[in-house]
Design a protein around this motif. Structure first.
Motif, PDB file in Angstrom:
ATOM      1  N   UNK A   1     -53.682 -49.451  -5.673  1.00  0.00           N
ATOM      2  CA  UNK A   1     -54.448 -50.976  -6.249  1.00  0.00           C
ATOM      3  C   UNK A   1     -55.876 -50.739  -7.168  1.00  0.00           C
ATOM      4  N   UNK A   2     -55.334 -49.751  -7.722  1.00  0.00           N
ATOM      5  CA  UNK A   2     -56.655 -49.750  -9.595  1.00  0.00           C
ATOM      6  C   UNK A   2     -57.901 -49.579  -8.958  1.00  0.00           C
ATOM      7  N   UNK A   3     -57.314 -48.936  -7.730  1.00  0.00           N
ATOM      8  CA  UNK A   3     -59.132 -48.233  -7.257  1.00  0.00           C
ATOM      9  C   UNK A   3     -59.857 -47.120  -7.208  1.00  0.00           C
ATOM     10  N   UNK A   4     -60.720 -46.799  -7.689  1.00  0.00           N
ATOM     11  CA  UNK A   4     -61.335 -45.380  -7.223  1.00  0.00           C
ATOM     12  C   UNK A   4     -61.025 -44.859  -6.138  1.00  0.00           C
ATOM     13  N   UNK A   5     -60.737 -43.789  -5.653  1.00  0.00           N
ATOM     14  CA  UNK A   5     -60.427 -43.833  -4.152  1.00  0.00           C
ATOM     15  C   UNK A   5     -61.378 -42.156  -4.038  1.00  0.00           C
ATOM     16  N   UNK A   6     -62.024 -41.703  -2.694  1.00  0.00           N
ATOM     17  CA  UNK A   6     -62.679 -41.126  -2.212  1.00  0.00           C
ATOM     18  C   UNK A   6     -61.980 -40.947  -1.122  1.00  0.00           C
ATOM     19  N   UNK A   7     -61.058 -39.541  -0.853  1.00  0.00           N
ATOM     20  CA  UNK A   7     -60.547 -39.049   0.674  1.00  0.00           C
ATOM     21  C   UNK A   7     -61.450 -38.145   1.079  1.00  0.00           C
ATOM     22  N   UNK A   8     -61.406 -38.050   2.624  1.00  0.00           N
ATOM     23  CA  UNK A   8     -62.011 -37.010   3.599  1.00  0.00           C
ATOM     24  C   UNK A   8     -62.728 -35.606   2.142  1.00  0.00           C
ATOM     25  N   UNK A   9     -61.429 -35.066   1.528  1.00  0.00           N
ATOM     26  CA  UNK A   9     -62.496 -33.828   1.007  1.00  0.00           C
ATOM     27  C   UNK A   9     -63.504 -34.468   0.455  1.00  0.00           C
ATOM     28  N   UNK A  10     -63.568 -35.571  -0.613  1.00  0.00           N
ATOM     29  CA  UNK A  10     -64.007 -36.134  -2.063  1.00  0.00           C
ATOM     30  C   UNK A  10     -65.351 -36.824  -1.149  1.00  0.00           C
ATOM     31  N   UNK A  11     -65.543 -36.881   0.038  1.00  0.00           N
ATOM     32  CA  UNK A  11     -66.633 -38.100   0.780  1.00  0.00           C
ATOM     33  C   UNK A  11     -67.530 -37.285   0.738  1.00  0.00           C
ATOM     34  N   UNK A  12     -68.257 -35.784   0.537  1.00  0.00           N
ATOM     35  CA  UNK A  12     -69.540 -35.087   0.789  1.00  0.00           C
ATOM     36  C   UNK A  12     -69.912 -34.893  -0.830  1.00  0.00           C
ATOM     37  N   UNK A  13     -68.998 -35.135  -1.989  1.00  0.00           N
ATOM     38  CA  UNK A  13     -69.954 -35.243  -2.916  1.00  0.00           C
ATOM     39  C   UNK A  13     -70.536 -36.863  -3.140  1.00  0.00           C
TER      40      UNK A  13
END
Length: 273
Positions: free
Chosen positions: A234-246
């Motif tokens: 959908x053209x939105x920045x996406x934080x997956x599980x691995x990026x959530x701590x950051x």
């Protein structure tokens, strides 16, 4: 619905309950989270084992006292789930079980006349994990073949094949219990706006959860957001599980800086003339 599909859905729900039970017990001991990261996700993202919980060492909730739980909602959910699962095991055992009472595979119903509380609780004393494993065995028709005695003779099977109507009852109950666990942990299918804005563009962040996939977060700004994560379909920045701590670290840092930059209120002194 086919027989195989009903078995599959029941087993999956039972395993989800078992897999999330420690999270729910920890939630009982923690005030409800009202910010990101939610308490039930934060403790799974942290490195280390400071909050590892050996569920098998915990007495069932029905045998414990709860003088001051920090999260009444989680406690109510956990006790209701225990009741659903234990009652289901009682129902199945009454119909299909033919084991001796001293057989370790047997499910024992409560016995109020027993001399102490654990024996009075029957197999409930072994906890929810054991109940889920026992029910899974009945759903998958384990131990339904005649067994060989030491002298070579055949003994009747410990359990009968689960009738179709009880399979559907097991599926219904397990899915209700699973839904309650996931809802209490905020891991059911939902989209939740977060109170904190995106640290890179101050856009609105949305937490996406589902029972079958890890949680993700999107920023509503779109491609112009400069966060160092990919765009979704959908053209939105996406934080997956691995990026959530950051993301959690960036949000915490923004909160810290905002607190430092907020001027402290000083009392007003009225000087008489």
């Amino acid at each position: 619905m086919s027989y195989a599909q009903a078995v599959h859905e029941t087993v999956r729900a039972l395993r989800t309950i078992r897999g999330r039970w420690a999270d729910l017990l920890l939630a009982i001991e923690t005030p409800p989270a009202d910010h990101w990261p939610p308490r039930q996700l934060a403790h799974t993202m942290r490195e280390g084992d400071d909050e590892q919980l050996v569920v098998e060492d915990r007495a069932p909730l029905v045998l414990r006292e709860h003088p001051a739980p920090l999260n009444l909602g989680a406690l109510d959910t956990a006790r209701a789930v225990e009741r659903l699962v234990f009652d289901l095991a009682d129902t199945l055992a009454a119909v299909v079980q033919h084991t001796e009472q001293d057989d370790p595979r047997a499910w024992l119903s409560p016995d109020p006349s027993a001399p102490d509380s654990r024996r009075a609780a029957g197999s409930r004393a072994h906890g929810l994990h054991w109940a889920c494993v026992w029910i899974e065995g009945r759903v998958q028709d384990e131990d339904t073949e005649p067994e060989h005695e030491l002298d070579g003779t055949l003994a009747p099977p410990p359990y009968e094949v689960l009738p179709l109507h009880l399979l559907h009852e097991a599926r219904r109950t397990a899915r209700i219990a699973e839904a309650r666990v996931l809802r209490a942990l905020g891991l059911d299918q939902r989209e939740t706006p977060l109170p904190e804005p995106c640290p890179w563009c101050v856009g609105e962040l949305t937490l996406h959860t589902s029972p079958d996939t890890p949680p993700t977060i999107t920023c509503g700004t779109g491609p112009s957001c400069t966060a160092p994560v990919p765009l979704n379909e959908r053209g939105l920045r996406l934080w997956g599980w691995a990026a959530l701590p950051d993301l959690a670290a960036a949000l915490s840092e923004n909160t810290r800086l905002a607190q430092l930059s907020t001027p402290k209120c000083r009392p007003t002194i009225n000087v008489g003339t």
